[in-house]
Motif scaffolding. Sequence first.
Motif, PDB file in Angstrom:
ATOM      1  N   ALA A 104       0.821  -1.213   0.000  1.00 37.63           N
ATOM      2  CA  ALA A 104       0.000   0.000   0.000  1.00 37.63           C
ATOM      3  C   ALA A 104       0.851   1.259   0.000  1.00 37.63           C
ATOM      4  CB  ALA A 104      -0.924  -0.007   1.209  1.00 37.63           C
ATOM      5  N   THR A 105       2.120   1.113  -0.404  1.00 39.09           N
ATOM      6  CA  THR A 105       3.035   2.261  -0.412  1.00 39.09           C
ATOM      7  C   THR A 105       2.446   3.484  -1.102  1.00 39.09           C
ATOM      8  OG1 THR A 105       4.900   0.756  -0.407  1.00 39.09           O
ATOM      9  CG2 THR A 105       5.334   2.987  -1.143  1.00 39.09           C
ATOM     10  N   ILE A 106       1.841   3.237  -2.289  1.00 40.64           N
ATOM     11  CA  ILE A 106       1.267   4.349  -3.056  1.00 40.64           C
ATOM     12  C   ILE A 106       0.215   5.075  -2.222  1.00 40.64           C
ATOM     13  CG2 ILE A 106      -0.011   4.946  -5.147  1.00 40.64           C
ATOM     14  CD1 ILE A 106       2.453   3.822  -6.084  1.00 40.64           C
ATOM     15  N   TRP A 107      -0.625   4.291  -1.499  1.00 39.48           N
ATOM     16  CA  TRP A 107      -1.693   4.909  -0.697  1.00 39.48           C
ATOM     17  C   TRP A 107      -1.127   5.771   0.412  1.00 39.48           C
ATOM     18  CZ3 TRP A 107      -6.054   5.630  -2.683  1.00 39.48           C
ATOM     19  CH2 TRP A 107      -6.548   4.751  -3.646  1.00 39.48           C
ATOM     20  N   SER A 108      -0.041   5.306   1.027  1.00 39.05           N
ATOM     21  CA  SER A 108       0.573   6.131   2.084  1.00 39.05           C
ATOM     22  C   SER A 108       1.008   7.473   1.513  1.00 39.05           C
ATOM     23  CB  SER A 108       1.786   5.412   2.666  1.00 39.05           C
ATOM     24  OG  SER A 108       1.371   4.275   3.374  1.00 39.05           O
ATOM     25  N   PHE A 109       1.600   7.447   0.311  1.00 38.06           N
ATOM     26  CA  PHE A 109       2.019   8.710  -0.303  1.00 38.06           C
ATOM     27  C   PHE A 109       0.821   9.579  -0.661  1.00 38.06           C
ATOM     28  CE2 PHE A 109       6.243   6.819  -0.960  1.00 38.06           C
ATOM     29  CZ  PHE A 109       7.016   7.913  -0.589  1.00 38.06           C
ATOM     30  N   ALA A 110      -0.261   8.949  -1.114  1.00 40.73           N
ATOM     31  CA  ALA A 110      -1.451   9.726  -1.462  1.00 40.73           C
ATOM     32  C   ALA A 110      -2.004  10.436  -0.224  1.00 40.73           C
ATOM     33  CB  ALA A 110      -2.511   8.810  -2.076  1.00 40.73           C
ATOM     34  N   VAL A 111      -2.062   9.697   0.906  1.00 40.10           N
ATOM     35  CA  VAL A 111      -2.563  10.306   2.146  1.00 40.10           C
ATOM     36  C   VAL A 111      -1.647  11.456   2.568  1.00 40.10           C
ATOM     37  CG1 VAL A 111      -2.991   9.920   4.603  1.00 40.10           C
ATOM     38  CG2 VAL A 111      -3.712   8.209   2.931  1.00 40.10           C
ATOM     39  N   ALA A 112      -0.325  11.243   2.495  1.00 39.78           N
ATOM     40  CA  ALA A 112       0.628  12.283   2.889  1.00 39.78           C
ATOM     41  C   ALA A 112       0.468  13.523   2.005  1.00 39.78           C
ATOM     42  CB  ALA A 112       2.053  11.754   2.791  1.00 39.78           C
ATOM     43  N   THR A 113       0.208  13.304   0.702  1.00 43.53           N
ATOM     44  CA  THR A 113       0.018  14.448  -0.201  1.00 43.53           C
ATOM     45  C   THR A 113      -1.212  15.249   0.205  1.00 43.53           C
ATOM     46  OG1 THR A 113       0.982  13.130  -1.973  1.00 43.53           O
ATOM     47  CG2 THR A 113      -0.185  15.123  -2.623  1.00 43.53           C
ATOM     48  N   VAL A 114      -2.296  14.537   0.545  1.00 41.63           N
ATOM     49  CA  VAL A 114      -3.512  15.233   0.974  1.00 41.63           C
ATOM     50  C   VAL A 114      -3.228  16.040   2.242  1.00 41.63           C
ATOM     51  CG1 VAL A 114      -5.849  14.922   1.857  1.00 41.63           C
ATOM     52  CG2 VAL A 114      -5.074  13.591  -0.113  1.00 41.63           C
ATOM     53  N   LEU A 115      -2.501  15.448   3.187  1.00 45.35           N
ATOM     54  CA  LEU A 115      -2.171  16.170   4.420  1.00 45.35           C
ATOM     55  C   LEU A 115      -1.364  17.431   4.100  1.00 45.35           C
ATOM     56  CD1 LEU A 115      -1.266  13.350   6.992  1.00 45.35           C
ATOM     57  CD2 LEU A 115      -3.412  14.568   6.683  1.00 45.35           C
ATOM     58  N   ALA A 116      -0.372  17.295   3.208  1.00 44.16           N
ATOM     59  CA  ALA A 116       0.453  18.454   2.855  1.00 44.16           C
ATOM     60  C   ALA A 116      -0.391  19.542   2.204  1.00 44.16           C
ATOM     61  CB  ALA A 116       1.585  18.036   1.917  1.00 44.16           C
TER      62      ALA A 116
ATOM     63  N   ILE B 247      -0.926   1.430   6.225  1.00 40.60           N
ATOM     64  CA  ILE B 247      -0.918   2.682   5.449  1.00 40.60           C
ATOM     65  C   ILE B 247      -0.562   3.846   6.370  1.00 40.60           C
ATOM     66  CG2 ILE B 247      -2.330   4.273   4.114  1.00 40.60           C
ATOM     67  CD1 ILE B 247      -3.944   1.924   3.110  1.00 40.60           C
ATOM     68  N   ALA B 248      -1.191   3.853   7.557  1.00 42.00           N
ATOM     69  CA  ALA B 248      -0.950   4.946   8.507  1.00 42.00           C
ATOM     70  C   ALA B 248       0.523   4.987   8.906  1.00 42.00           C
ATOM     71  CB  ALA B 248      -1.838   4.779   9.731  1.00 42.00           C
ATOM     72  N   ALA B 249       1.107   3.805   9.171  1.00 41.83           N
ATOM     73  CA  ALA B 249       2.513   3.773   9.563  1.00 41.83           C
ATOM     74  C   ALA B 249       3.394   4.268   8.425  1.00 41.83           C
ATOM     75  CB  ALA B 249       2.915   2.353   9.959  1.00 41.83           C
ATOM     76  N   GLY B 250       2.971   3.990   7.183  1.00 43.91           N
ATOM     77  CA  GLY B 250       3.738   4.455   6.034  1.00 43.91           C
ATOM     78  C   GLY B 250       3.612   5.951   5.803  1.00 43.91           C
ATOM     79  N   VAL B 251       2.508   6.546   6.290  1.00 42.73           N
ATOM     80  CA  VAL B 251       2.301   7.985   6.107  1.00 42.73           C
ATOM     81  C   VAL B 251       3.397   8.784   6.807  1.00 42.73           C
ATOM     82  CG1 VAL B 251       0.786   9.900   6.742  1.00 42.73           C
ATOM     83  CG2 VAL B 251      -0.182   7.841   5.720  1.00 42.73           C
ATOM     84  N   LEU B 252       3.868   8.250   7.925  1.00 44.48           N
ATOM     85  CA  LEU B 252       4.855   8.948   8.747  1.00 44.48           C
ATOM     86  C   LEU B 252       6.090   9.372   7.937  1.00 44.48           C
ATOM     87  CD1 LEU B 252       4.164   9.336  11.692  1.00 44.48           C
ATOM     88  CD2 LEU B 252       5.783   7.540  12.248  1.00 44.48           C
ATOM     89  N   PRO B 253       6.827   8.407   7.369  1.00 46.11           N
ATOM     90  CA  PRO B 253       7.987   8.817   6.571  1.00 46.11           C
ATOM     91  C   PRO B 253       7.595   9.584   5.306  1.00 46.11           C
ATOM     92  CG  PRO B 253       7.679   6.432   6.455  1.00 46.11           C
ATOM     93  CD  PRO B 253       6.747   6.940   7.501  1.00 46.11           C
ATOM     94  N   ALA B 254       6.385   9.293   4.777  1.00 47.45           N
ATOM     95  CA  ALA B 254       5.962  10.004   3.569  1.00 47.45           C
ATOM     96  C   ALA B 254       5.750  11.485   3.862  1.00 47.45           C
ATOM     97  CB  ALA B 254       4.693   9.373   3.009  1.00 47.45           C
ATOM     98  N   VAL B 255       5.164  11.795   5.031  1.00 47.43           N
ATOM     99  CA  VAL B 255       4.978  13.204   5.413  1.00 47.43           C
ATOM    100  C   VAL B 255       6.341  13.881   5.573  1.00 47.43           C
ATOM    101  CG1 VAL B 255       4.278  14.695   7.322  1.00 47.43           C
ATOM    102  CG2 VAL B 255       2.691  13.000   6.442  1.00 47.43           C
ATOM    103  N   ALA B 256       7.294  13.143   6.143  1.00 50.47           N
ATOM    104  CA  ALA B 256       8.624  13.715   6.348  1.00 50.47           C
ATOM    105  C   ALA B 256       9.252  14.143   5.023  1.00 50.47           C
ATOM    106  CB  ALA B 256       9.520  12.704   7.048  1.00 50.47           C
ATOM    107  N   ALA B 257       8.841  13.491   3.915  1.00 53.35           N
ATOM    108  CA  ALA B 257       9.399  13.847   2.611  1.00 53.35           C
ATOM    109  C   ALA B 257       8.952  15.233   2.153  1.00 53.35           C
ATOM    110  CB  ALA B 257       8.991  12.804   1.571  1.00 53.35           C
ATOM    111  N   PHE B 258       7.864  15.750   2.752  1.00 51.07           N
ATOM    112  CA  PHE B 258       7.329  17.041   2.312  1.00 51.07           C
ATOM    113  C   PHE B 258       7.920  18.228   3.055  1.00 51.07           C
ATOM    114  CE2 PHE B 258       4.085  14.279   0.605  1.00 51.07           C
ATOM    115  CZ  PHE B 258       3.704  14.923  -0.554  1.00 51.07           C
ATOM    116  N   ILE B 259       8.521  18.016   4.204  1.00 55.00           N
ATOM    117  CA  ILE B 259       8.915  19.162   5.039  1.00 55.00           C
ATOM    118  C   ILE B 259       9.755  20.147   4.236  1.00 55.00           C
ATOM    119  CG2 ILE B 259       8.771  18.022   7.287  1.00 55.00           C
ATOM    120  CD1 ILE B 259      11.900  17.928   7.124  1.00 55.00           C
ATOM    121  N   GLY B 260       9.491  21.435   4.490  1.00 55.29           N
ATOM    122  CA  GLY B 260      10.206  22.478   3.777  1.00 55.29           C
ATOM    123  C   GLY B 260       9.411  23.043   2.612  1.00 55.29           C
TER     124      GLY B 260
END
Lengths: 234, 471
Positions: free
Chosen positions: B54-66, B203-216
């Motif tokens: 579900a890697t893609i889904w974690s990134f999708a959720v992180a994108t929505v959060l960003a 998916i939720a656990a994967g969101v963590l590092p995915a969100v970190a990719a957005f910082i900045g």
Amino acid sequence: MRSALAVLEEVVAAGPGVTAKEISTALGLPPATTYRLLNLLVGEEYLVRLPDLRGFALGRRAARLALPAVTTLPTAARGVLEHLRGMVRWGVHLASFDNDRLRIVDPDPDHPPGDADLLARYPQASALGRLLLSEQPDWRALVRELRTFTPHTVTAPDELTARLAEVTRDGLARQCGELRVDRGCLAVAVRAPADGRLVAGLALSGPAHRIADPDPELVEQLREHARRLEPLLA
Amino acid sequence: MRHPPSLRDRSPVHGLERRRLGVLDVFAQSVSGAAPSAAMAATPVIVAASAGGATIWSFAVATVLALLVAACIGRFTRRMAAPGGLYSLTAQGLGPGAAFACGMASLLGYGLLCAAAVAGAATYLTVLLGGGRWVTVAAALLIGIVVAGLALRGVRVAARVVLLVETVAITVLVVVFALLLAGGSLPGTGETTAAPVPGPAGIAAGVLPAVAAFIGFEIATSLGAEARRPFRTVPRAVGATAAVAGVLYLFAAHTQVVGFAATPGGLAGQSEPVLVLAGARGWSWIPTVLDLGLSMSFFACAAATANALARVLFSLARDGVAPQALGRTHARFRTPHVAVSVSVPVAVGVFAVPVALGVPAWSVLVALLTLATSGFLVAYLLVCVAAPVFLRRIGELTWPAVATTAVIAPALIAVLVAFVSGTPRAATVLGATALASLGWYGWLRLRRRDTLDAIGVYDETVADDVHGRAA
């Protein structure tokens, strides 16, 4: 579009400090629409938010929507211009800068200047216009298009920035053959004695090759007459 | 006749080059802050470790959060321009205490992100050139000098260089990934071993590092005073960066997931997926090109964060919180030169000193990124909570603003809690920073109560901006 103009009109009518809620109530517009339009107009700088972030006022850019008021020149000022015209064989023109718009208020009858609309529309190409631009925090706010009139016209933004810095440094604006190949112009500012605000510009127009290396005595005469105009125009 | 609030003759953040930067310059600053190229290569495999199929889904959720965080920041940046960035915005909604906390979190976040970016650029440069830790230390010093020089020389030059470097870096990465994707899956062992789909918890656990990719990605906020038409440019730049980074991450994650679809364990079973994919096709040039692209991306990130970090310090100094000297600007270059010359050496030192003492450069880089993320999360949380309060205060509250915060604030709290509990080191540093900040805050409250109450300086409308009120 119509609502945006209504919002603009309401800010003028209510005066500076009017809030988004007040505008929305006065116009009967839905609040969300009003906020969106206000943010749009603030983004485009027709409106500004006052320091409390609630109140609105007209921005500097809104001034460009206004038509310049017709002004008549005081007789004493006319006398100063006639005096200078009697001393030099060049064209002597006076321009006002109300609302950040260049307007020739007293053209030389013997040496008519170029098209007035052209001068107002392309301030970067004339000496008088450069006086106006050098006063701005960013000249791009008043320049639409860096149009080429002659091979000498400055069209590179960086070069124009450098020219405007020279105007500020020397207190003298010039253009050589940038509007018409054979003509050039020198201009100095007429400032309000109280606060140094730019109110008008006094220009000499003549053969381009003479502008390139102006006679210091001539420049001094120009400056002297601009100083005499200051208490009369402010 | 109403009495509008009195106008100042000059902006409280005078000295910076007001209203000069174009749209692209501001956008490039934000994109470089997020440094998507680096995350494209490194993050998908980390996400896959928890999210598996579900890697893609974690990134999708992180994108929505960003995007939601960008929306909250946009509520402010459409209305005010602040070089101090998030903390000045928070001040307008939640008052001095929260603004101070946000200021400290931003300093921690920007400072460590800048250090991490210097670390990344130096580490990849070392890989490229070959050599030991002294090469890395020398590279870090050199990068620090160039970054500081750019930040001092003027915001327009810095922005142009950042734009150029980041464009090249992203192009390199996109081309490499497109080539890899075109190559399809690696041949597997014959049995179809699709990675297990772990369900919502994974998916939720994967969101963590995915969100970190957005910082900045919100770094453009700090250029508010210097952007032309800031109320239009800055919110768009921040929103577009979140969207562009999201698309790039989804693309990178998809490429790598597809590449290992037929391999037992999938992407999660790899440690260097991009190199393995390239190696399997015999493209030996890819690692070199990749290292070059990554070190450029990290360099652009360092330059962009140095600009932002210096402006946060500058702003805190103008607020009377940090030492006054940091609020000075260079007469000719119109940059906060004192803040730059203090902050960049510190950022370089944070990386170079441990490396010189023998700590592996890679572990320092990972630690710095982790700690920076915790700072950013705190700052995002505060600014998102502040948004609806601010709108209510100025009488412009709408339901979408409330709804956005109602979704994003709990999500950010969850991410922050998970993040801190998962990395004890981050918890320690965050705790120590909080204690130090509390001490500083207490001192300010005792000694400079008035200064503290007025915290959150921004580029106010001045008399000259208002029609008919020119001085």
